[in-house]
Design a protein around this motif. Structure first.
Motif, mmCIF file in Angstrom:
data_model
loop_
_atom_site.group_PDB
_atom_site.id
_atom_site.type_symbol
_atom_site.label_atom_id
_atom_site.label_comp_id
_atom_site.label_asym_id
_atom_site.label_seq_id
_atom_site.Cartn_x
_atom_site.Cartn_y
_atom_site.Cartn_z
ATOM 1 N N HIS A 176 0.875 -1.171 0.000
ATOM 2 C CA HIS A 176 0.000 0.000 0.000
ATOM 3 C C HIS A 176 0.907 1.213 0.000
ATOM 4 O O HIS A 176 2.015 1.169 0.550
ATOM 5 C CB HIS A 176 -0.888 -0.026 1.252
ATOM 6 N N ILE A 177 0.490 2.309 -0.616
ATOM 7 C CA ILE A 177 1.350 3.492 -0.689
ATOM 8 C C ILE A 177 1.532 4.112 0.691
ATOM 9 O O ILE A 177 2.642 4.433 1.100
ATOM 10 C CB ILE A 177 0.742 4.522 -1.666
ATOM 11 N N LEU A 178 0.441 4.251 1.406
ATOM 12 C CA LEU A 178 0.497 4.936 2.694
ATOM 13 C C LEU A 178 0.729 3.977 3.858
ATOM 14 O O LEU A 178 1.418 4.282 4.818
ATOM 15 C CB LEU A 178 -0.823 5.692 2.915
ATOM 16 N N CYS A 341 -0.068 12.781 -9.552
ATOM 17 C CA CYS A 341 -0.339 12.005 -8.331
ATOM 18 C C CYS A 341 0.481 12.500 -7.145
ATOM 19 O O CYS A 341 1.685 12.682 -7.243
ATOM 20 C CB CYS A 341 -0.031 10.534 -8.599
ATOM 21 N N ILE A 342 -0.189 12.701 -6.013
ATOM 22 C CA ILE A 342 0.507 13.127 -4.791
ATOM 23 C C ILE A 342 0.591 11.966 -3.798
ATOM 24 O O ILE A 342 0.837 12.183 -2.615
ATOM 25 C CB ILE A 342 -0.152 14.368 -4.155
ATOM 26 N N ARG A 343 0.393 10.743 -4.296
ATOM 27 C CA ARG A 343 0.598 9.521 -3.494
ATOM 28 C C ARG A 343 -0.234 9.524 -2.206
ATOM 29 O O ARG A 343 0.275 9.168 -1.134
ATOM 30 C CB ARG A 343 2.073 9.351 -3.127
ATOM 31 N N CYS A 344 -1.494 9.919 -2.325
ATOM 32 C CA CYS A 344 -2.331 9.964 -1.125
ATOM 33 C C CYS A 344 -2.918 8.599 -0.795
ATOM 34 O O CYS A 344 -3.277 8.326 0.323
ATOM 35 C CB CYS A 344 -3.456 10.979 -1.314
ATOM 36 N N SER A 345 -3.080 7.762 -1.817
ATOM 37 C CA SER A 345 -3.606 6.393 -1.719
ATOM 38 C C SER A 345 -5.128 6.312 -1.584
ATOM 39 O O SER A 345 -5.662 5.232 -1.338
ATOM 40 C CB SER A 345 -2.930 5.582 -0.614
ATOM 41 N N ALA A 346 -5.832 7.425 -1.750
ATOM 42 C CA ALA A 346 -7.300 7.373 -1.663
ATOM 43 C C ALA A 346 -7.874 6.428 -2.717
ATOM 44 O O ALA A 346 -8.865 5.728 -2.466
ATOM 45 C CB ALA A 346 -7.877 8.771 -1.842
ATOM 46 N N CYS A 347 -7.255 6.390 -3.903
ATOM 47 C CA CYS A 347 -7.797 5.530 -4.965
ATOM 48 C C CYS A 347 -7.665 4.054 -4.605
ATOM 49 O O CYS A 347 -8.499 3.234 -4.985
ATOM 50 C CB CYS A 347 -7.145 5.837 -6.312
ATOM 51 N N LEU A 348 -6.616 3.712 -3.852
ATOM 52 C CA LEU A 348 -6.457 2.312 -3.438
ATOM 53 C C LEU A 348 -7.581 1.925 -2.476
ATOM 54 O O LEU A 348 -8.143 0.828 -2.559
ATOM 55 C CB LEU A 348 -5.121 2.114 -2.719
ATOM 56 N N PRO A 369 -5.199 1.467 -8.339
ATOM 57 C CA PRO A 369 -5.532 2.142 -9.604
ATOM 58 C C PRO A 369 -4.402 3.001 -10.156
ATOM 59 O O PRO A 369 -4.113 2.967 -11.346
ATOM 60 C CB PRO A 369 -6.746 2.991 -9.221
ATOM 61 N N ILE A 370 -3.721 3.771 -9.293
ATOM 62 C CA ILE A 370 -2.646 4.622 -9.829
ATOM 63 C C ILE A 370 -1.494 3.745 -10.332
ATOM 64 O O ILE A 370 -0.876 4.052 -11.360
ATOM 65 C CB ILE A 370 -2.159 5.666 -8.790
ATOM 66 N N GLY A 371 -1.243 2.637 -9.658
ATOM 67 C CA GLY A 371 -0.192 1.732 -10.137
ATOM 68 C C GLY A 371 -0.549 1.123 -11.475
ATOM 69 O O GLY A 371 0.316 0.903 -12.335
ATOM 70 N N VAL A 402 -12.509 10.075 -6.019
ATOM 71 C CA VAL A 402 -11.830 10.482 -4.778
ATOM 72 C C VAL A 402 -10.487 11.151 -5.027
ATOM 73 O O VAL A 402 -9.929 11.759 -4.109
ATOM 74 C CB VAL A 402 -11.600 9.274 -3.830
ATOM 75 N N CYS A 403 -9.959 11.061 -6.234
ATOM 76 C CA CYS A 403 -8.601 11.576 -6.474
ATOM 77 C C CYS A 403 -8.548 13.087 -6.217
ATOM 78 O O CYS A 403 -9.253 13.853 -6.859
ATOM 79 C CB CYS A 403 -8.152 11.282 -7.896
ATOM 80 N N PRO A 404 -7.696 13.529 -5.289
ATOM 81 C CA PRO A 404 -7.671 14.960 -4.957
ATOM 82 C C PRO A 404 -7.126 15.836 -6.075
ATOM 83 O O PRO A 404 -7.336 17.047 -6.052
ATOM 84 C CB PRO A 404 -6.759 15.007 -3.720
ATOM 85 N N VAL A 405 -6.398 15.239 -7.031
ATOM 86 C CA VAL A 405 -5.876 16.051 -8.142
ATOM 87 C C VAL A 405 -6.521 15.635 -9.466
ATOM 88 O O VAL A 405 -5.988 15.883 -10.540
ATOM 89 C CB VAL A 405 -4.332 15.977 -8.216
ATOM 90 N N LYS A 406 -7.674 15.005 -9.365
ATOM 91 C CA LYS A 406 -8.560 14.723 -10.498
ATOM 92 C C LYS A 406 -7.882 13.983 -11.651
ATOM 93 O O LYS A 406 -8.032 14.366 -12.817
ATOM 94 C CB LYS A 406 -9.213 16.013 -11.001
ATOM 95 N N ILE A 407 -7.133 12.956 -11.326
ATOM 96 C CA ILE A 407 -6.557 12.127 -12.394
ATOM 97 C C ILE A 407 -7.664 11.203 -12.895
ATOM 98 O O ILE A 407 -8.262 10.460 -12.106
ATOM 99 C CB ILE A 407 -5.362 11.299 -11.867
ATOM 100 N N ASN A 408 -7.920 11.257 -14.179
ATOM 101 C CA ASN A 408 -9.007 10.434 -14.738
ATOM 102 C C ASN A 408 -8.464 9.037 -15.020
ATOM 103 O O ASN A 408 -8.147 8.671 -16.159
ATOM 104 C CB ASN A 408 -9.562 11.081 -16.007
ATOM 105 N N ILE A 409 -8.374 8.256 -13.955
ATOM 106 C CA ILE A 409 -7.756 6.927 -14.070
ATOM 107 C C ILE A 409 -8.543 6.006 -15.006
ATOM 108 O O ILE A 409 -7.941 5.315 -15.833
ATOM 109 C CB ILE A 409 -7.570 6.309 -12.660
ATOM 110 N N PRO A 410 -9.897 5.985 -14.945
ATOM 111 C CA PRO A 410 -10.615 5.095 -15.882
ATOM 112 C C PRO A 410 -10.305 5.418 -17.342
ATOM 113 O O PRO A 410 -10.106 4.503 -18.154
ATOM 114 C CB PRO A 410 -12.089 5.356 -15.544
HETATM 115 S S1 SF4 Z 1 -6.135 9.218 -5.452
HETATM 116 FE FE1 SF4 Z 1 -5.049 10.397 -7.036
HETATM 117 S S2 SF4 Z 1 -3.393 11.461 -5.965
HETATM 118 FE FE2 SF4 Z 1 -4.135 9.853 -4.597
HETATM 119 S S3 SF4 Z 1 -2.774 8.088 -4.991
HETATM 120 FE FE3 SF4 Z 1 -4.581 7.848 -6.290
HETATM 121 S S4 SF4 Z 1 -4.017 8.821 -8.233
HETATM 122 FE FE4 SF4 Z 1 -2.534 9.525 -6.682
#
Ligand code: SF4
Length: 500
Positions: A176-178, A341-348, A369-371, A402-410
């Motif tokens: 896990h990132i965090l 990505c600021i590595r917050c791990s919310a997407c996980l 998801p970010i990985g 949930v991504c705080p910097v709005k990365i459109n992962i899908p």
């Molecule tokens: S939610 Fe967004 S900022 Fe946070 S780890 Fe995932 S991709 Fe990175």
């Protein structure tokens, strides 16, 4: 235990026998494709239970603190804009960062890849004649596998973040990132501490229970002697402010502050995407990151430093600016948003796939998801694991929400899937689809194909077609419908007396 003693007997010399709490591989290199790794992970009921409990706890808390903020969406926009601007003019911001770091007394190194970055850190540590370093939790040095490189060079790297310590003592991999040890529960952690701490330093206290406060206290006592002894500290950075050449580390435990201030020499390995143009850009980040990661309104420790200050903190400061595939991602108009990505791990924590498989199945320090979008972009899609990662998603969209910097992962996942398909050599399936595209593009061709299909329909009649040569993967599990003996267009023409 002194540094020279720890050199003679390192924690890896005492690697435990494989057992129920440490049956994972020691490196991500050569991991199988995601479906195979995920299947194995799904068999681990204890891990699934640990992950479910941990991810649901964090996601619920996050939702609570995010709901408190009326302008959360505006904050997300501000965060996304700041990072996007930084990436759009990255070269200029990096040059500004470099010149201000140097002006502040730091030494700047540029590393093209993980090997170069590790070599730089190794040479700095050797120049200080030390046999050990202490580390702040750092995804970037996990990415470069710095600990392994230092160990090969005769230097022990001690993780000081509690969860990283658990992973290191357990001879495990982060998942896990965090919360790198999210797959472990309290009793597993107690066993790791009791078995392993004494082999590399101060042992766990007698009668250690699985009470979290007792476990944290045992880690604190174990780490304190390492903090006080270390001559070199290694960190990453959450953000690097170009306009003053300052680095920022946010953390929860205070171990980072110890690593950043006690050793005489500090080396920070920083991915080039961590740069922010101004201090003003940091404002939204310090609101977005703690709420999205640890579900806190404000993180307990925020360390910011600019170069060297006489008599205060490390007197030798090095900053290693790491590329390692980031320039390649930056060159991709759609894909570059992953560098926000600021590595917050919310997407996980909200991902239904991650919740069930855990992080190891993603074959990287960047799981979830970010990985699934970052690894194939940074490492390419040559290996089975990187080729499979864009498919490690149900495309439910929770990660984007949930991504705080709005990365459109899908969106990125779909794009990467397309690229993986394109990259594969032509096969019968893609040839058939291209042929279908050619037929469907022209009414005359479609009519001719339908007449041919009617002939097949007459021949086959009520029998079932069970396999089509060249389309085995499609038709092995599906019966092919028997073609009709008359198409709709033919029926229409017959009924209305017109030509088909
Ligand atoms: S939610 Fe967004 S900022 Fe946070 S780890 Fe995932 S991709 Fe990175």
């Amino acid at each position: 235990m002194t540094a020279s003693e720890s050199r003679r007997t390192t924690w890896r010399d005492h690697r435990p026998e494989p057992g129920p709490v440490r049956d994972t591989p020691p490196t991500f290199v050569g991991m199988p494709a995601f479906p195979d790794a995920a299947r194995a992970a799904l068999d681990n009921a204890q891990q699934r239970h640990n992950l479910h409990h941990a991810t649901h706890t964090i996601r619920d808390k996050r939702a609570g603190v995010v709901d408190e903020i009326s302008n959360w969406q505006e904050l997300r926009d501000a965060g996304a804009d700041a990072k996007q601007e930084a990436l759009t003019h990255l070269a200029e911001h990096l040059e500004e960062l470099e010149s201000n770091l140097i002006a502040g007394g730091a030494t700047v190194h540029w590393a093209r890849d993980a090997e170069e970055a590790n070599q730089i850190v190794l040479e700095i540590a050797r120049a200080k004649a030390t046999e050990e370093i202490v580390k702040v939790k750092s995804m970037t040095t996990q990415e470069t596998e710095l600990n392994e490189a230092l160990e090969a060079g005769g230097i022990d790297a001690w993780e000081t973040d509690l969860a990283e310590l658990i992973v290191q003592l357990g001879d495990d991999l982060p998942s896990h990132i965090l919360v790198p040890a999210i797959h472990r529960n309290r009793s597993e952690i107690r066993e790791i501490f009791r078995d392993q701490m004494g082999k590399v330093g101060r042992p766990a206290p007698e009668g250690l229970s699985d009470d979290p406060a007792e476990l944290a206290s045992a880690a604190r006592l174990h780490l304190r002697e390492k903090f006080l002894r270390a001559k070199v500290g290694v960190s990453g950075a959450n953000f690097a402010i170009a306009e003053t050449g300052s680095l920022v580390v946010v953390e929860s435990e205070g171990n980072g502050r110890m690593c950043l201030t006690l050793p005489e020499t500090l080396v920070s390995v920083v991915g080039i995407e961590k740069v922010l143009p101004t201090w003003e850009d940091l404002g939204p980040m310090l609101q977005l990151l703690p709420r999205s990661s640890t579900a806190e309104r404000m993180n307990p420790y925020t360390s910011m430093w600019t170069g060297v200050h006489e008599g205060d903190g490390p007197q030798e400061v090095h900053v290693v600016l790491l590329d390692n595939g980031r320039s390649h991602v930056l060159g991709d108009r759609l894909g570059r948003q992953a560098l926000r990505c600021i590595r917050c791990s919310a997407c996980l924590n909200v991902c239904p796939v991650y919740e069930r498989t855990g992080g190891h199945a993603y074959g990287s320090v960047y799981p979830g998801p970010i990985g699934a979008v970052l690894n194939p972009q940074m490492r390419g899609t040559e290996t089975p694991i990187d080729k499979s990662l864009p498919y490690a998603s149900s495309l439910c969209g929770a990660c984007y929400e949930v991504c705080p910097v709005k990365i459109n992962i899908p969106d990125l996942l779909i794009e990467l899937r397309g690229r993986v398909v394109e990259q594969e050599r032509p096969n019968a399936e893609s040839a058939a689809l291209r042929a279908a595209q050619w037929v469907l593009a022209d009414p005359k061709r479609l009519g001719a194909a339908q007449k041919a299909s009617n002939v097949v329909g007459h021949v086959v009649r009520d029998r079932t077609i069970r396999g089509v040569p060249g389309l085995g993967a499609w038709t092995s599990a599906r019966d092919v419908p028997t073609p009709p003996t008359e198409s709709f267009r033919q029926w229409w023409a017959r009924e209305r007396g017109t030509s088909a």
